[in-house]
Design an enzyme around this catalytic site. Structure first.
Site, PDB file in Angstrom:
ATOM      1  N   ASP A 514       0.958  -0.867   0.335  1.00  0.00           N
ATOM      2  CA  ASP A 514       0.156   0.154   0.073  1.00  0.00           C
ATOM      3  C   ASP A 514       0.812   1.636   0.638  1.00  0.00           C
ATOM      4  O   ASP A 514       2.087   1.371   0.383  1.00  0.00           O
ATOM      5  CB  ASP A 514      -1.420   0.117   0.806  1.00  0.00           C
ATOM      6  CG  ASP A 514      -2.292   1.180   1.564  1.00  0.00           C
ATOM      7  OD1 ASP A 514      -2.201   1.326   0.374  1.00  0.00           O
ATOM      8  OD2 ASP A 514      -2.617   0.725   1.932  1.00  0.00           O
ATOM      9  N   GLU A 517       2.606   4.852  -4.278  1.00  0.00           N
ATOM     10  CA  GLU A 517       2.238   5.815  -4.951  1.00  0.00           C
ATOM     11  C   GLU A 517       3.749   6.605  -5.280  1.00  0.00           C
ATOM     12  O   GLU A 517       4.778   7.062  -6.948  1.00  0.00           O
ATOM     13  CB  GLU A 517       1.299   7.077  -5.255  1.00  0.00           C
ATOM     14  CG  GLU A 517       0.741   6.342  -5.060  1.00  0.00           C
ATOM     15  CD  GLU A 517      -0.654   6.067  -3.467  1.00  0.00           C
ATOM     16  OE1 GLU A 517      -1.058   4.346  -4.072  1.00  0.00           O
ATOM     17  OE2 GLU A 517       0.326   5.768  -2.909  1.00  0.00           O
ATOM     18  N   ASP A 590      -8.799   3.416  -2.468  1.00  0.00           N
ATOM     19  CA  ASP A 590     -10.184   4.075  -0.922  1.00  0.00           C
ATOM     20  C   ASP A 590     -11.158   4.649  -1.175  1.00  0.00           C
ATOM     21  O   ASP A 590     -11.495   6.524  -1.286  1.00  0.00           O
ATOM     22  CB  ASP A 590      -9.331   5.174   0.035  1.00  0.00           C
ATOM     23  CG  ASP A 590      -7.985   4.428   0.455  1.00  0.00           C
ATOM     24  OD1 ASP A 590      -7.659   3.244   0.670  1.00  0.00           O
ATOM     25  OD2 ASP A 590      -7.183   4.682   0.119  1.00  0.00           O
TER      26      ASP A 590
END
Length: 922
Positions: A514, A517, A590
């Site tokens: 997770d 990015e 999300d």
């Protein structure tokens, strides 16, 4: 004193995280840049058609490639153009209708630095498919250079003005082109002049931009296209809407810049967690084509509405309709691929032959996953696991979020909450279940933490603009980020997943990446500064969109190493780039528990599939917020058909395990999950098809019905493989829904067997029991009807075949089986059967390729055959070559169904799934 300092540090951390979480944990538009706040985008959008002054010179064939120099014309309107610095163009062609066009600065002229070319995305074996050009021909007084592409296509380089396009040989109709509108611009690296201001500022952050502007932009046109698709990730429709043109006001381009965006809004061109600069066009008259730009810098893409160029004076072929697009990037080079199709499956196959086919998942990974931020402790895990058994709901994977770690230090355990992690995993494994833990790329800056200590000593962190280890804030507080662009560091990271290093892990534990990015709570736009430095002086701006891809790659390689190359990895990643399909699954991030997010999940997943990422899904129930029971049930009902099927929730939400909403809702969720488990043989076969061809598991309707215009913009329904059509229910308390069933053949309701005519929109009554799902006439679907606790426990169970006959009384389908976990299938250890029903006979054929060094066998049999749409009522059947007679009877479509309808059924033919046989209905 140490305690005082520690408390003050903790207070400061909480204050800083608190201030940043307010921006991270909810959508705040002002925290992110618009095109007008992004100089390269704003500048490019102001360019006028025809402003490119480049002309191709010295066009020739060198080493099997067409090469040329691009030089500017004498142009009084562009006095700043430096005519002494040509750009170098190279054009190569490959088997199966693939063109690669590269444009870069001339290395012989020693630019200030080498512009970044994205490594380790394009498959090395692509070079083996290169067609060595032998000659070029010229047309129109030598103003066009033409080279061979394939039997039906050729590539044209127009010299003045510079333009490249692919056309059909017969009729010369264009397929795809670049710079047809003269919008190409390539800012070459230059030396900073005294007094020049190169820095950029946004929201208190300063980007030093030591190399100045280095942007690239150009137009791409798709001919005979009705719609364009692709370029994820955006929470928007499948067919991309125009962003510029008459009647379109204040629209943003589609942004490709990987960002941590909590509670993202739907129907927005804003960039989300991943970026794949690959666009597909499709139209009824010509078919499908594709365009891919291998560039990991920020990108903005305009889809130009009809009439956008009305005043340009540029004349393109008027006999062909087209869709024009405009591509802008902050840095990099031009490294583009044209894919000629002509069908949608052809384009996806061509694209994945360049960037890689999707990896073959383990069987368990294709089943149902249960996740939450966070399951509190071992007792909570044991309780949730036992409740699934108590309520007779199968599941395969239980997930642990960040709270399982020791103070957000990854590859550790909170020994108070999880004192016996190995024993916990082994208890799950005893039921055929697995566990996944989260591992993010930010490493807590703590000298006592083994990962930080070693990474710091080895110099393995990304550097800031001054050359020091970059220090940003994420869940642990002060954190540094591994420079996974460097292969050496990726290899080191992969070795961290051995059970000796990751203490408390077992072979049944898999990984979730997770925040990759990467997410930086106090960074510009909640990410890493663009002037941060990677290996070799590469700026983060050049590699940003691929950072998560490299982290995903290294983690996946780590699980392969852990199993000595015998165990297929499972790694879920939030960030992605072209090629991520080779390393595991992704999800849409999300999302929120509302009907709009349920609705937009379908086009998001379809877009990911079109761009190679077949193994994708959305958080069932929505990550943020508390879903109403009806919404949760509907989400399970459609999520059961997502390629990746996982429920997940934020820690501030109420618990929402399937048994917490009353007996009736539990029953409905159970039925949805059980349907997925029944269909696992079909899903697994589709994952193998994706693994060999790139064709996605979940498909837009137009992929299976490419000539049916009614499907081109339909993204409320989707195909699962070529046999199932699923229509979502996206509104609360819905009583009716409209379902378009394409094609000329009939469709059979998946649960009732009711027949519906194809090529018609049907208004159907909606029940709470399921979303509408249909089997296409002419197909055969394999099922497993004995439901167990997990997919692993179903391995030796028998199969059911559901045969849906078409108007010619024919049908066919496939079944793929292997050991479900190892790489032995790559050496021929698998079973692949094709079932064909024709002339009243069902035949099983072997379609496995020539056997390799490995073998796989199965004792499984077909225990039930159900025949839908048969024109007669057979009484008996003969199984050959055994010459065994079996009785044909009437039976239910689903064993636990409440429906009273019955269908032609052979119970217990018990034919081996791995053998050749024929069953003749009498």
């Amino acid at each position: 004193m140490e305690t005082q300092i520690g408390n003050l540090s903790l207070l400061f951390l909480l204050l800083l995280l608190g201030s940043n979480l307010s921006s991270v944990l909810s959508w705040k538009k002002e925290e992110f840049r618009t095109c007008n706040q992004t100089p390269f985008c704003k500048q490019a959008r102001h360019r006028s058609p025809g402003s490119c002054a480049l002309v191709a010179h010295d066009v020739t064939i060198v080493n099997g490639e067409l090469t040329a120099k691009l030089l500017p014309k004498e142009n009084h309107e562009n006095p700043d153009q430096d005519q002494s610095k040509p750009l170098i163009l190279s054009l190569s062609v490959y088997q199966d209708g693939i063109v690669r066009l590269k444009i870069d600065e001339d290395p012989k002229l020693e630019p200030r630095k080498k512009r970044f070319e994205v490594p380790d995305v394009i498959l090395p074996e692509l070079d083996d498919k290169k067609l060595w050009l032998q000659k070029l021909s010229t047309e129109e007084d030598s103003s066009l250079s033409v080279v061979y592409l394939s039997d039906g296509y050729e590539v044209v380089l127009r010299h003045d003005p510079f333009e490249v396009y692919v056309r059909e040989k017969e009729g010369k109709r264009r397929v795809i082109s670049i710079n047809s509108h003269g919008l190409f611009d390539f800012e070459q690296l230059k030396v900073k002049k005294e007094g020049e201001e190169w820095e950029e500022r946004f929201k208190g952050h300063t980007d030093t931009r030591p190399y100045g502007s280095q942007s690239i932009s150009f137009d791409v046109s798709f001919y005979d296209a009705d719609f364009v698709y692709g370029i994820p990730e955006h929470a928007t429709s499948l067919a991309l809407k125009p962003t510029r043109g008459p009647g379109i006001e204040e629209s943003e381009p589609y942004r490709l810049f990987n960002l941590d965006v909590f509670e993202y809004v739907h129907e927005s061109p804003f960039g989300l967690y991943g970026s794949i600069p690959f666009m597909i066009s499709h139209g009824k008259s010509r078919g499908t084509s594709g365009f891919f730009w291998l560039n990991s810098a920020e990108m903005q893409i305009d889809v130009l509405g009809s009439g956008w160029d009305a005043e340009s004076g540029i004349s393109l072929p008027s006999s062909q309709g087209r869709i024009d697009t405009f591509w802008m990037s902050e840095a990099g080079i031009v490294d583009t691929f044209f894919f000629v199709g002509p069908g949608p499956k052809d384009v996806v196959r061509q694209y994945t032959s360049v960037t890689g086919r999707p990896s073959m998942p383990q069987l368990f990974a294709t089943a149902y996953h249960q996740c939450r931020w966070n399951y509190r402790d071992e007792e909570d895990v044991e309780n949730v696991d036992s409740k699934f058994d108590e309520h007779d709901i199968p599941y395969d994977v239980l997930w642990l979020d960040i709270e399982h770690t020791d103070g957000k230090r990854y590859l550790t355990w909170d020994t108070t909450l999880f004192p016996h992690p190995e024993e916990m995993q082994k208890k799950l494994a005893a039921k055929g279940r697995h566990m996944v833990t989260i591992v993010d790329p930010h490493i807590k800056r703590d000298d006592s933490y083994f990962l930080h200590k070693e990474a710091s000593q080895k110099g393995y962190y990304v550097k800031d603009a001054t050359g020091n280890d970059y220090d940003g804030w994420c869940w642990p507080g002060s954190s540094s980020y591994l420079d996974v662009v460097n292969p050496e560091i990726r290899s080191w990271w992969a070795e961290r997943f051995s059970t000796e290093v990751y203490v408390g892990s077992t072979p049944s534990l898999y990984i979730w990446n997770d925040m990759n990015e990467p997410s930086v709570f106090n960074g510009p736009e909640v990410t890493m500064p663009r002037d941060a430095l990677h290996q070799g002086g590469v700026e983060h701006r050049e590699v940003h969109n691929a950072y998560g891809y490299y982290f995903h790659m290294a983690t996946s390689d780590g699980l392969v190493k852990r199993g000595d190359g015998s165990d297929r990895p499972f790694v879920l990643s939030r960030a992605f780039f072209a090629g991520s399909q080779r390393y595991g699954a992704v999800w849409t991030g999300d999302n929120t528990a509302d009907w709009d997010h349920l609705r937009v999940s379908v086009p998001m997943i379809l877009t990911l599939g079109l761009t190679g990422l077949s193994f994708s899904g959305a958080d069932v129930g929505g990550f943020f917020g508390n879903p109403e029971p009806e919404l949760l049930v509907r989400w399970y009902q459609i999520g059961a058909y997502y390629p990746f099927f996982r429920a997940h929730a934020h820690h501030d939400t109420k618990r929402r395990e399937p048994w917490l909403f009353g007996e009736r809702r539990t029953e409905l969720i159970r039925e949805a999950v059980q349907m997925r488990y029944m269909l696992l043989p079909y899903f697994y076969t589709l994952f193998r098809e994706a693994n060999t061809s790139g064709i996605p598991v979940a498909r837009p309707l137009w992929m299976e019905f490419p000539s049916d215009e009614a499907t081109f913009s339909n993204d409320e329904a989707f195909m699962v493989g070529n046999s199932l059509l699923v229509q979502g229910i996206y509104t609360e308390r819905a009583k009716h829904t409209s379902v378009y069933l394409p094609g000329k053949e009939s469709w059979y309701d998946l649960r009732t067997g009711a027949v519906y005519k194809g090529g018609v929109t049907h208004k159907l009554d909606v029940s709470e029991e399921s979303v509408p799902a249909f089997q296409k006439a002419g197909t055969i679907i394999p099922r497993k009807d004995r439901l167990r606790r997990s997919s692993t426990q179903m391995i030796n169970d028998p199969y059911t075949l559901v045969i849906a006959l078409n108007s010619s009384q024919k049908a066919e389908g496939e079944l793929y089986i292997d050991d479900g976990k190892s790489f032995s299938f790559e050496n021929g250890a698998y079973i692949h059967r094709r079932f064909v029903f024709s002339n009243g006979k069902l035949t099983s054929h072997n379609v496995a390729s020539a056997p390799g060094g490995a073998q796989f066998s199965s004792e499984c049999v077909i225990e039930r055959i159900i025949l839908l749409g048969h024109s007669a009522r057979p009484k008996n059947a003969i199984i050959e070559p055994e010459d065994r007679n079996v009785e044909v009877e009437m039976g239910p479509l689903l064993l636990k169904s409440k429906e009273s309808s019955s269908f032609i059924t052979i119970r217990k033919p018990n034919v081996p799934v791995a053998s050749d046989w024929t069953i003749k209905f009498l």
